[in-house]
Design a protein around this motif. Sequence first.
Motif, PDB file in Angstrom:
ATOM      1  N   SER A  22     -11.217 -85.203  83.916  1.00 41.38           N
ATOM      2  CA  SER A  22     -10.599 -84.680  82.914  1.00 41.38           C
ATOM      3  C   SER A  22      -9.721 -85.206  82.377  1.00 41.38           C
ATOM      4  CB  SER A  22     -11.451 -83.200  83.392  1.00 41.38           C
ATOM      5  OG  SER A  22      -9.869 -82.618  83.808  1.00 41.38           O
ATOM      6  N   CYS A  23      -8.689 -84.945  83.043  1.00 42.90           N
ATOM      7  CA  CYS A  23      -7.268 -85.426  82.524  1.00 42.90           C
ATOM      8  C   CYS A  23      -6.284 -85.899  83.497  1.00 42.90           C
ATOM      9  CB  CYS A  23      -6.220 -83.737  82.494  1.00 42.90           C
ATOM     10  SG  CYS A  23      -4.940 -83.484  81.340  1.00 42.90           S
ATOM     11  N   ASP A  24      -5.168 -85.378  83.908  1.00 44.33           N
ATOM     12  CA  ASP A  24      -3.975 -86.017  84.741  1.00 44.33           C
ATOM     13  C   ASP A  24      -4.529 -85.624  86.150  1.00 44.33           C
ATOM     14  OD1 ASP A  24      -3.386 -83.777  84.767  1.00 44.33           O
ATOM     15  OD2 ASP A  24      -1.042 -84.593  83.969  1.00 44.33           O
ATOM     16  N   THR A  30      -9.009 -84.259  98.580  1.00 38.87           N
ATOM     17  CA  THR A  30      -7.986 -84.857  98.392  1.00 38.87           C
ATOM     18  C   THR A  30      -7.699 -84.893  96.534  1.00 38.87           C
ATOM     19  OG1 THR A  30      -9.140 -87.094  97.871  1.00 38.87           O
ATOM     20  CG2 THR A  30      -8.190 -86.363 100.403  1.00 38.87           C
ATOM     21  N   LEU A  31      -5.693 -85.112  96.606  1.00 44.37           N
ATOM     22  CA  LEU A  31      -5.656 -85.180  95.008  1.00 44.37           C
ATOM     23  C   LEU A  31      -4.526 -85.559  95.422  1.00 44.37           C
ATOM     24  CD1 LEU A  31      -6.242 -83.493  92.019  1.00 44.37           C
ATOM     25  CD2 LEU A  31      -4.692 -82.001  92.978  1.00 44.37           C
ATOM     26  N   TYR A  32      -4.934 -86.696  94.253  1.00 49.53           N
ATOM     27  CA  TYR A  32      -3.767 -87.369  93.063  1.00 49.53           C
ATOM     28  C   TYR A  32      -3.474 -86.788  92.110  1.00 49.53           C
ATOM     29  CZ  TYR A  32      -0.938 -91.176  91.893  1.00 49.53           C
ATOM     30  OH  TYR A  32       0.489 -91.779  90.970  1.00 49.53           O
ATOM     31  N   SER A  33      -1.895 -86.134  91.849  1.00 43.07           N
ATOM     32  CA  SER A  33      -1.761 -86.079  90.523  1.00 43.07           C
ATOM     33  C   SER A  33      -0.856 -87.250  89.446  1.00 43.07           C
ATOM     34  CB  SER A  33      -0.818 -85.023  90.508  1.00 43.07           C
ATOM     35  OG  SER A  33       0.089 -84.376  89.649  1.00 43.07           O
ATOM     36  N   GLN A  34      -1.048 -87.012  88.314  1.00 45.32           N
ATOM     37  CA  GLN A  34      -0.244 -87.950  87.704  1.00 45.32           C
ATOM     38  C   GLN A  34       1.012 -88.126  87.391  1.00 45.32           C
ATOM     39  OE1 GLN A  34      -3.136 -89.509  84.664  1.00 45.32           O
ATOM     40  NE2 GLN A  34      -4.632 -90.408  86.065  1.00 45.32           N
ATOM     41  N   ILE A  35       1.371 -87.305  87.754  1.00 48.63           N
ATOM     42  CA  ILE A  35       2.643 -85.931  87.026  1.00 48.63           C
ATOM     43  C   ILE A  35       3.709 -86.472  86.635  1.00 48.63           C
ATOM     44  CG2 ILE A  35       4.667 -84.321  87.313  1.00 48.63           C
ATOM     45  CD1 ILE A  35       2.119 -82.280  88.132  1.00 48.63           C
ATOM     46  N   ARG A  36       4.134 -87.064  87.775  1.00 49.01           N
ATOM     47  CA  ARG A  36       5.320 -88.758  87.819  1.00 49.01           C
ATOM     48  C   ARG A  36       5.239 -89.568  86.980  1.00 49.01           C
ATOM     49  NH1 ARG A  36       7.113 -90.192  93.658  1.00 49.01           N
ATOM     50  NH2 ARG A  36       8.482 -91.208  92.693  1.00 49.01           N
ATOM     51  N   GLY A  82       6.742 -86.686  78.641  1.00 54.75           N
ATOM     52  CA  GLY A  82       6.841 -85.286  78.421  1.00 54.75           C
ATOM     53  C   GLY A  82       6.109 -84.617  78.147  1.00 54.75           C
ATOM     54  N   GLY A  83       4.280 -86.156  78.152  1.00 55.78           N
ATOM     55  CA  GLY A  83       3.296 -85.108  78.388  1.00 55.78           C
ATOM     56  C   GLY A  83       2.562 -85.707  78.578  1.00 55.78           C
ATOM     57  N   VAL A  84       0.728 -85.598  78.852  1.00 50.19           N
ATOM     58  CA  VAL A  84      -0.091 -86.650  78.745  1.00 50.19           C
ATOM     59  C   VAL A  84      -0.094 -87.249  77.967  1.00 50.19           C
ATOM     60  CG1 VAL A  84      -2.506 -86.573  79.796  1.00 50.19           C
ATOM     61  CG2 VAL A  84      -1.334 -84.897  81.056  1.00 50.19           C
ATOM     62  N   VAL A  85      -0.465 -88.459  78.916  1.00 48.16           N
ATOM     63  CA  VAL A  85      -0.778 -89.908  77.954  1.00 48.16           C
ATOM     64  C   VAL A  85      -2.170 -90.646  78.404  1.00 48.16           C
ATOM     65  CG1 VAL A  85      -0.170 -92.638  76.968  1.00 48.16           C
ATOM     66  CG2 VAL A  85       1.785 -91.061  77.811  1.00 48.16           C
ATOM     67  N   PRO A  86      -3.049 -90.424  76.498  1.00 42.32           N
ATOM     68  CA  PRO A  86      -4.684 -90.486  77.559  1.00 42.32           C
ATOM     69  C   PRO A  86      -5.027 -92.199  78.206  1.00 42.32           C
ATOM     70  CG  PRO A  86      -4.545 -89.761  75.320  1.00 42.32           C
ATOM     71  CD  PRO A  86      -3.139 -89.664  75.486  1.00 42.32           C
ATOM     72  N   GLU A  87      -4.470 -92.761  77.265  1.00 42.51           N
ATOM     73  CA  GLU A  87      -4.949 -94.066  77.821  1.00 42.51           C
ATOM     74  C   GLU A  87      -4.176 -94.191  79.307  1.00 42.51           C
ATOM     75  OE1 GLU A  87      -6.456 -98.119  78.764  1.00 42.51           O
ATOM     76  OE2 GLU A  87      -6.414 -96.747  77.004  1.00 42.51           O
ATOM     77  N   LEU A  88      -3.096 -94.215  79.622  1.00 41.31           N
ATOM     78  CA  LEU A  88      -1.935 -94.380  81.035  1.00 41.31           C
ATOM     79  C   LEU A  88      -3.269 -93.267  81.974  1.00 41.31           C
ATOM     80  CD1 LEU A  88       1.134 -94.149  80.387  1.00 41.31           C
ATOM     81  CD2 LEU A  88      -0.108 -95.667  80.537  1.00 41.31           C
ATOM     82  N   ALA A  89      -3.163 -91.971  81.233  1.00 40.79           N
ATOM     83  CA  ALA A  89      -4.095 -91.221  82.439  1.00 40.79           C
ATOM     84  C   ALA A  89      -5.655 -92.295  82.436  1.00 40.79           C
ATOM     85  CB  ALA A  89      -4.813 -90.061  82.045  1.00 40.79           C
TER      86      ALA A  89
END
Length: 348
Positions: A20-22, A39-45, A51-58
């Motif tokens: 749904s998000c990042d 399993t989980l992969y986070s896009q935090i890095r 400084g916040g979620v970029v939708p296209e990159l996500a």
Amino acid sequence: MTEDIAKAGTVGPVLGVETSCDETGVAVFDPARGLLAHTLYSQIRMHADYGGVVPELASRDHVRKLLPLVRETLAQAGLGVGDLGGVAYTAGPGLVGALLVGATAARSLAWALGVPAVGVHHMEGHLLAPLLEADPPQPPFVALLVSGGHSMLIEVAAIGRYRLLGDTLDDAAGEAFDKTAKLMDLPYPGGPALAALAGQGREGAFRFSRPMTDRPGLDFSFSGLKTQVLLAWQSSDRSEQTKADVARAFEEAIVETLTIKCRRALAATGAKSLVVAGGVGANRRLRAQLAEAGAREGFRTYFPRPEFCTDNGAMIALAGSLRLAAGQHETTAIQVQPRWALESLAPV
């Protein structure tokens, strides 16, 4: 709870997909054996640079990570794709591009295998996450859903029968955490960093208001609190100790506000059980304060384990199993709902 699903006649192990998000989350839930793997992969890095979620990159990152995670999760569960009896995926709310990645992959896999697929409401997944634990709550109960995008109180008469009691009028609690952390130059993601810093703050050094607790009602508003913190920080010496003091006072204000509203909701509904889920549900001060209030006032609070407070595939697999067991599934069309009212869901 797993016995209840088995009795309802679900089709077998269910693959859950959350995009749904990042965070890319995948899990397998078997109604007879419980959670088999996740399993989980986070896009935090990746998003930290912005400084916040970029939708296209996500969305692009979900495309890269999802299928490898599916293979990894099935291997951990000791299953092949042919062993799956159904597929569940987050259909909303969320970022439309990110949702479409998970929905497309999940729906296509279900079609190829000839098994049913069901779209899951993201917030229902959070609401049901405590059912993954050994001692799950049983309806009726009140649920506090607190995350970066949501702060709401829900009356749960039964699974799928939800009534909105209170919602946020502006910033959600998690969003207020993140924005307050950002104004004090704390690292991304700001919410956990601010909560950790609050542990070093001095009691009573600052005090902020408890928004909307001086009037009846169950709605939330945290934008004014954020402004109070900004003004206090700008007029301070901005030392490291002051930063910790401000963080503590802010966290105390958020936690006490949430606790007051939860107690009101329980009193209004007569419920004796409270579910707290979503990212802010991992906050230690919130857990402790609700436990203390429950001991005084005779209610019990249920939390998912911290790893299931944030977005994850396990909660989607569980929620999907319940709905598949009830005979609910999607057509072959791939549809997502970036905005989706929880109260509109069909009962199970």
